[in-house]
Motif scaffolding. Sequence first.
Motif, short mmCIF file in Angstrom:
data_model
loop_
_atom_site.label_atom_id
_atom_site.label_comp_id
_atom_site.label_asym_id
_atom_site.label_seq_id
_atom_site.Cartn_x
_atom_site.Cartn_y
_atom_site.Cartn_z
N GLU A 106 0.81 -1.22 0.00
CA GLU A 106 0.00 0.00 0.00
C GLU A 106 0.84 1.27 0.00
OE1 GLU A 106 -3.44 2.21 2.67
OE2 GLU A 106 -2.83 0.17 3.19
N ASP A 107 1.84 1.35 0.87
CA ASP A 107 2.67 2.57 0.93
C ASP A 107 3.41 2.79 -0.38
OD1 ASP A 107 2.15 3.60 3.57
OD2 ASP A 107 3.23 1.86 4.34
N LEU A 108 3.88 1.73 -1.00
CA LEU A 108 4.58 1.88 -2.27
C LEU A 108 3.64 2.39 -3.36
CD1 LEU A 108 6.68 -1.39 -2.18
CD2 LEU A 108 7.58 0.94 -2.15
N ARG A 109 2.44 1.85 -3.41
CA ARG A 109 1.49 2.28 -4.44
C ARG A 109 1.07 3.73 -4.25
NH1 ARG A 109 -1.01 -2.33 -2.83
NH2 ARG A 109 -2.89 -1.16 -2.29
N GLU A 110 1.21 4.26 -3.04
CA GLU A 110 0.81 5.64 -2.76
C GLU A 110 1.96 6.64 -2.83
OE1 GLU A 110 -2.31 6.70 -2.54
OE2 GLU A 110 -2.87 4.63 -2.96
N LEU A 111 3.16 6.19 -3.12
CA LEU A 111 4.27 7.14 -3.27
C LEU A 111 4.00 8.05 -4.46
CD1 LEU A 111 7.37 4.87 -2.61
CD2 LEU A 111 6.49 6.70 -1.13
N PRO A 112 4.37 9.32 -4.38
CA PRO A 112 4.08 10.26 -5.47
C PRO A 112 4.91 9.97 -6.72
CG PRO A 112 5.44 11.31 -3.80
CD PRO A 112 5.07 9.96 -3.26
N GLU A 113 4.45 10.50 -7.83
CA GLU A 113 5.09 10.21 -9.12
C GLU A 113 6.50 10.76 -9.24
OE1 GLU A 113 2.95 13.61 -11.84
OE2 GLU A 113 1.87 11.77 -11.43
N HIS A 114 6.87 11.75 -8.45
CA HIS A 114 8.23 12.29 -8.54
C HIS A 114 9.24 11.45 -7.75
CE1 HIS A 114 6.98 14.01 -4.65
NE2 HIS A 114 8.26 13.94 -4.36
N MET A 115 8.77 10.45 -7.00
CA MET A 115 9.64 9.66 -6.10
C MET A 115 10.30 8.49 -6.85
SD MET A 115 10.65 9.30 -2.88
CE MET A 115 9.42 10.27 -2.02
N PRO A 116 11.62 8.48 -6.97
CA PRO A 116 12.30 7.32 -7.53
C PRO A 116 12.38 6.17 -6.52
CG PRO A 116 13.65 9.31 -7.70
CD PRO A 116 12.53 9.60 -6.76
N VAL A 117 12.17 4.97 -7.00
CA VAL A 117 12.24 3.78 -6.14
C VAL A 117 13.07 2.72 -6.86
CG1 VAL A 117 10.93 1.98 -4.94
CG2 VAL A 117 9.93 4.25 -5.21
N LEU A 118 14.03 2.16 -6.14
CA LEU A 118 14.82 1.05 -6.66
C LEU A 118 14.47 -0.21 -5.87
CD1 LEU A 118 17.15 -0.20 -8.36
CD2 LEU A 118 18.69 0.44 -6.47
N PHE A 119 14.12 -1.25 -6.59
CA PHE A 119 13.91 -2.56 -6.00
C PHE A 119 15.05 -3.48 -6.41
CE2 PHE A 119 9.54 -1.03 -6.32
CZ PHE A 119 9.01 -1.39 -5.10
N VAL A 120 15.61 -4.18 -5.44
CA VAL A 120 16.59 -5.23 -5.72
C VAL A 120 16.00 -6.50 -5.12
CG1 VAL A 120 18.92 -6.08 -5.31
CG2 VAL A 120 18.54 -3.62 -5.63
N SER A 121 15.65 -7.43 -5.98
CA SER A 121 15.02 -8.67 -5.53
C SER A 121 15.61 -9.85 -6.26
CB SER A 121 13.50 -8.63 -5.79
OG SER A 121 12.89 -7.67 -4.96
N GLY A 122 15.54 -11.00 -5.61
CA GLY A 122 16.01 -12.23 -6.23
C GLY A 122 14.91 -12.90 -7.03
N THR A 123 15.27 -13.51 -8.13
CA THR A 123 14.28 -14.19 -8.96
C THR A 123 13.69 -15.41 -8.25
OG1 THR A 123 16.00 -15.50 -10.06
CG2 THR A 123 15.32 -13.43 -11.14
N GLU A 124 14.35 -15.90 -7.21
CA GLU A 124 13.87 -17.07 -6.46
C GLU A 124 13.37 -16.69 -5.07
OE1 GLU A 124 13.71 -19.93 -8.15
OE2 GLU A 124 14.60 -18.81 -9.82
N ASP A 125 13.02 -15.42 -4.86
CA ASP A 125 12.55 -14.94 -3.56
C ASP A 125 11.15 -15.49 -3.30
OD1 ASP A 125 11.68 -13.52 -1.33
OD2 ASP A 125 12.54 -11.63 -2.00
N ASN A 126 11.01 -16.30 -2.26
CA ASN A 126 9.71 -16.90 -1.95
C ASN A 126 8.77 -15.93 -1.23
OD1 ASN A 126 10.95 -16.85 0.55
ND2 ASN A 126 10.50 -18.97 1.06
N MET A 127 9.20 -14.69 -1.07
CA MET A 127 8.35 -13.66 -0.46
C MET A 127 8.01 -12.56 -1.46
SD MET A 127 10.11 -13.43 3.32
CE MET A 127 8.80 -12.48 4.06
#
Length: 187
Positions: A106-127
């Motif tokens: 929810e918080d991520l979906r509500e971040l404003p459009e000017h906010m840069p976000v970097l996600f680093v995730s594993g392709t085998e992340d079970n979460m």
Amino acid sequence: MNFKHLLSLAHALASNGFICLRFTCKALNLGYRVKAYHAVWHYLQSLQKFTIKHICVGGRSMGCRAAAALARKLSDESEDAVQGVICLSFPLHPPGQTHTHRKRSEDLRELPEHMPVLFVSGTEDNMCDRVLFDGMIKEMKAQVEVFWLNGGNHGLTVKGRSEESVLDEVNLQVIAWMSKLRAKVNV
């Protein structure tokens, strides 16, 4: 806080001219962690000896949920309070419990459009179910970049690869992203 990936990233950031403030919050309660992040934020803002600008917030697993919640709250108060959010291994849902993904994002979906976000995730992340994650990204207003660590699990380890090589790859991605942000600010 002494998770090897976080130590390595802090050293890599410092080596590339980025100040990195680390703190620990052992409680497994998200609300408590958000309060701790907010307290650290207020402390930084209270420093009269220094002017602190161009702050990115981030964390690993639940820490990035807390960072996203803080960024959302602060962006409601001031557009330039936070310059970006770094999410290492965002826990979109508990293992095997994909029904919780909407609440956790929810918080991520509500971040404003000017906010840069970097996600680093594993392709085998079970979460972090990839289909649900991609759907969440499409709903976000923020400027999103995603780095998928091939074969990486939730701890960002990869079978058959040395820990050092994985650390280097993740660190390079974060530093490249931070450097792009810094270049935009210094234009």
